[in-house]
Design an enzyme around this catalytic site. Structure first.
Site, PDB file in Angstrom:
ATOM      1  N   HIS A  72       0.857  -1.185   0.000  1.00  0.00           N
ATOM      2  CA  HIS A  72       0.000   0.000   0.000  1.00  0.00           C
ATOM      3  C   HIS A  72       0.887   1.225   0.000  1.00  0.00           C
ATOM      4  O   HIS A  72       1.716   1.392   0.878  1.00  0.00           O
ATOM      5  CB  HIS A  72      -0.911   0.016   1.229  1.00  0.00           C
ATOM      6  CG  HIS A  72      -2.146  -0.795   1.038  1.00  0.00           C
ATOM      7  ND1 HIS A  72      -3.317  -0.528   1.672  1.00  0.00           N
ATOM      8  CD2 HIS A  72      -2.389  -1.854   0.239  1.00  0.00           C
ATOM      9  CE1 HIS A  72      -4.239  -1.402   1.289  1.00  0.00           C
ATOM     10  NE2 HIS A  72      -3.695  -2.221   0.426  1.00  0.00           N
ATOM     11  N   TYR A 200      -9.153   6.126   7.125  1.00  0.00           N
ATOM     12  CA  TYR A 200      -9.291   6.487   8.545  1.00  0.00           C
ATOM     13  C   TYR A 200     -10.223   7.688   8.573  1.00  0.00           C
ATOM     14  O   TYR A 200      -9.899   8.728   7.990  1.00  0.00           O
ATOM     15  CB  TYR A 200      -7.951   6.899   9.143  1.00  0.00           C
ATOM     16  CG  TYR A 200      -6.974   5.759   9.362  1.00  0.00           C
ATOM     17  CD1 TYR A 200      -6.908   5.094  10.580  1.00  0.00           C
ATOM     18  CD2 TYR A 200      -6.077   5.371   8.359  1.00  0.00           C
ATOM     19  CE1 TYR A 200      -5.995   4.072  10.800  1.00  0.00           C
ATOM     20  CE2 TYR A 200      -5.156   4.349   8.572  1.00  0.00           C
ATOM     21  CZ  TYR A 200      -5.120   3.703   9.794  1.00  0.00           C
ATOM     22  OH  TYR A 200      -4.206   2.693  10.006  1.00  0.00           O
ATOM     23  N   PRO A 292      -5.022   0.786  18.605  1.00  0.00           N
ATOM     24  CA  PRO A 292      -4.731   0.247  17.272  1.00  0.00           C
ATOM     25  C   PRO A 292      -4.657   1.276  16.145  1.00  0.00           C
ATOM     26  O   PRO A 292      -4.251   0.929  15.039  1.00  0.00           O
ATOM     27  CB  PRO A 292      -5.883  -0.729  17.023  1.00  0.00           C
ATOM     28  CG  PRO A 292      -6.974  -0.273  17.920  1.00  0.00           C
ATOM     29  CD  PRO A 292      -6.325   0.346  19.108  1.00  0.00           C
ATOM     30  N   LYS A 296       0.383  -0.065  15.189  1.00  0.00           N
ATOM     31  CA  LYS A 296       1.770  -0.152  15.662  1.00  0.00           C
ATOM     32  C   LYS A 296       2.049  -1.338  16.595  1.00  0.00           C
ATOM     33  O   LYS A 296       3.203  -1.571  16.973  1.00  0.00           O
ATOM     34  CB  LYS A 296       2.163   1.152  16.383  1.00  0.00           C
ATOM     35  CG  LYS A 296       2.300   2.328  15.450  1.00  0.00           C
ATOM     36  CD  LYS A 296       3.481   2.148  14.509  1.00  0.00           C
ATOM     37  CE  LYS A 296       3.414   3.056  13.305  1.00  0.00           C
ATOM     38  NZ  LYS A 296       3.837   2.431  12.065  1.00  0.00           N
ATOM     39  N   TYR A 384       4.045   6.319  10.074  1.00  0.00           N
ATOM     40  CA  TYR A 384       3.174   5.223   9.644  1.00  0.00           C
ATOM     41  C   TYR A 384       3.980   4.073   9.033  1.00  0.00           C
ATOM     42  O   TYR A 384       3.738   2.906   9.344  1.00  0.00           O
ATOM     43  CB  TYR A 384       2.112   5.724   8.645  1.00  0.00           C
ATOM     44  CG  TYR A 384       0.935   4.781   8.541  1.00  0.00           C
ATOM     45  CD1 TYR A 384      -0.228   4.993   9.282  1.00  0.00           C
ATOM     46  CD2 TYR A 384       0.999   3.639   7.741  1.00  0.00           C
ATOM     47  CE1 TYR A 384      -1.298   4.109   9.212  1.00  0.00           C
ATOM     48  CE2 TYR A 384      -0.054   2.754   7.674  1.00  0.00           C
ATOM     49  CZ  TYR A 384      -1.206   2.996   8.403  1.00  0.00           C
ATOM     50  OH  TYR A 384      -2.255   2.117   8.349  1.00  0.00           O
TER      51      TYR A 384
HETATM   52  C1  PHB Z   1      -6.576  -3.857  10.473  1.00  0.00           C
HETATM   53  O1  PHB Z   1      -6.520  -4.117   9.252  1.00  0.00           O
HETATM   54  O2  PHB Z   1      -7.037  -4.651  11.285  1.00  0.00           O
HETATM   55  C2  PHB Z   1      -6.046  -2.538  10.940  1.00  0.00           C
HETATM   56  C3  PHB Z   1      -5.440  -1.692  10.028  1.00  0.00           C
HETATM   57  C4  PHB Z   1      -4.975  -0.462  10.449  1.00  0.00           C
HETATM   58  C5  PHB Z   1      -5.103  -0.098  11.761  1.00  0.00           C
HETATM   59  C6  PHB Z   1      -5.684  -0.950  12.677  1.00  0.00           C
HETATM   60  C7  PHB Z   1      -6.164  -2.187  12.270  1.00  0.00           C
HETATM   61  O3  PHB Z   1      -4.660   1.130  12.152  1.00  0.00           O
END
Ligand code: PHB
Ligand code: APR
Length: 389
Positions: A72, A200, A292, A296, A384
């Site tokens: 990605h 997000y 989450p 990280k 990130y």
């Molecule tokens: C997930 O794909 O479960 C996931 C991805 C990004 C995050 C948290 C969880 O920041």
């Protein structure tokens, strides 16, 4: 029994450390409280930093990741009905890889079995003895029999609820914690992802995240109340709420379907210091937890494993203990930066129960600054994709 390193916990931290040591001929035994099957039912985030990918390659467990993982190059941040893109590739020259943590763990178990490395499952009453002396040993019960393993070192990779951290005396250990006033309700569904990159989203109804595992497996989350239970949420109610929390033109592409997993996770920031006590070293969730947002958790566990593995390697290969002596300091320096990023990103994107109108204006200003400022985007992207080890 006798071994060089007893690794407590057969989650990703313990297995990765075990595999790296095994490749260098350093003997380790993994003790796991549950079964392999149980460990592989846990669903966690699925974003891998390149540092972790390199470690998995070094451990010889990246074949499936290299063929099935998705690169990605960026992510989408949304505020209400508008969104913008942050390109990790343009800003840092690096991508992240989408590959589920459960699959990483499965690959590590497969490699451990192929190497005939010793893992003892269903262990109970694990006790770490004499970690502050020269001859530590670990005792435990399995199949109703008590066992003892003598070792040089103990790696405490037993997660937040494990025994390793508790072994460090309270007058040595200092814990730092922040508990957030909301949780994440997550579902997994066999539907195509709503968007090719993660979204997000900060909406007036609360945070939402659109993620994925592959072309036909989506992972979605919505911020929820801590008093909610997954049974309070029908699939229909979940999809409807998610649709309302992401920009409408993206929501038009949302394909709903039955959930194959649905759970609620509370959000917590936590760090214990130091991460070493004598011959005991803490790694991963045993020493720290992040919320989450930003994915990280596993990645920060991986940097611990990197420092510990290299410290042990120089100890066994060259008789040089400088790497293990500086382990706690080096690991914590990176841990705190990952904590800061996870905390800041959580604050930027969630709605808090006691948020004032001023707080909301600050949140919007922060997102607007990120949208329009190249340096802010670069800093976000650097965090990130993962800070250097
Ligand atoms: C997930 O794909 O479960 C996931 C991805 C990004 C995050 C948290 C969880 O920041
Ligand atoms: N004895 C033996 N094993 C134990 C004990 C114990 N007393 N207590 C816990 N365990 C095992 C758990 O059953 C679990 O399998 O230790 C393992 C710890 O695994 P995780 O909790 O997954 O922690 P870790 O390996 O550090 O993984 C890093 O990254 O995304 C994050 O939180 C997420 O699990 C993830 C973490």
């Amino acid at each position: 029994m006798k071994t060089s390193v007893v690794i407590i916990g057969g989650g990703p931290s313990g297995l990765l450390l075990g595999q790296l040591l095994h490749r260098k001929g350093i003997d380790a035994i993994v003790l796991e409280r549950k079964t392999r099957e149980y460990v592989l039912t846990r669903i966690r985030a699925g974003i891998l930093e390149t540092g972790l990918v390199s470690l998995l390659r070094e451990a010889g467990v990246a074949d499936r990741l290299d063929s099935e993982g998705f690169a990605h190059e960026g992510t989408i941040i949304a505020l209400d009905d508008e969104e913008f893109h942050i390109s990790f590739r343009d800003l840092t020259g690096t991508d992240v890889i989408v590959y589920g943590q459960t699959e990483v763990t499965r690959d590590l178990y497969d490699a451990r079995e192929a190497a005939d490395a010793k893992t003892i499952f269903n262990v109970e009453d694990v006790v770490i003895n004499d970690a502050d002396g020269d001859a530590p040993f670990v005792t435990f019960n399995v199949d109703g029999k008590s066992q003892r393993i003598d070792c040089d070192f103990v790696a405490g990779c037993d997660g937040f609820h494990g025994v390793s951290r508790q072994t460090i005396p309270l007058d040595v250990r200092k814990e730092y914690e922040k508990v957030y006033p909301f949780g994440w309700l997550g579902i997994l569904s066999e539907t195509p992802p709503v968007n090719e990159e993660l979204i997000y989203s900060n909406s007036d109804r609360g945070f939402a995240l659109c993620s994925m595992r592959n072309q036909n497996l989506s992972r979605y989350y919505i911020q929820c109340s801590l008093s909610d239970s997954p049974d309070d949420w029908t699939d229909e109610a979940f999809w409807e709420e998610l649709r309302r929390r992401i920009p409408s033109h993206l929501a038009e592409n949302l394909v709903a379907g039955p959930s194959i997993e649905k759970s609620i996770a509370p959000l917590r920031s936590f760090v214990t210091e130091p991460m070493r006590w004598g011959r005991l070293f803490l790694c991963g969730d045993a020493a720290h937890i992040v919320p989450p947002t930003g994915a990280k958790g596993l990645n920060t566990a991986a940097s611990d494993v990197h420092y510990l593995y290299n410290g042990l390697l120089t100890y066994y290969q060259d008789g040089d203990s400088s790497g293990i002596d500086s382990y706690s300091e080096k690991a914590l320096a990176r841990v705190w930066k990952a904590e800061r990023f996870s905390w800041a990103t959580t604050n930027m994107l969630h709605r808090y129960p006691d948020q004032s109108e001023f707080d909301l204006k600050m949140q919007r200003a922060e997102i607007e600054f990120l949208r329009t400022n190249d340096a802010a985007q670069r800093a976000f992207a650097q965090n990130y994709v993962g800070l250097p080890y």
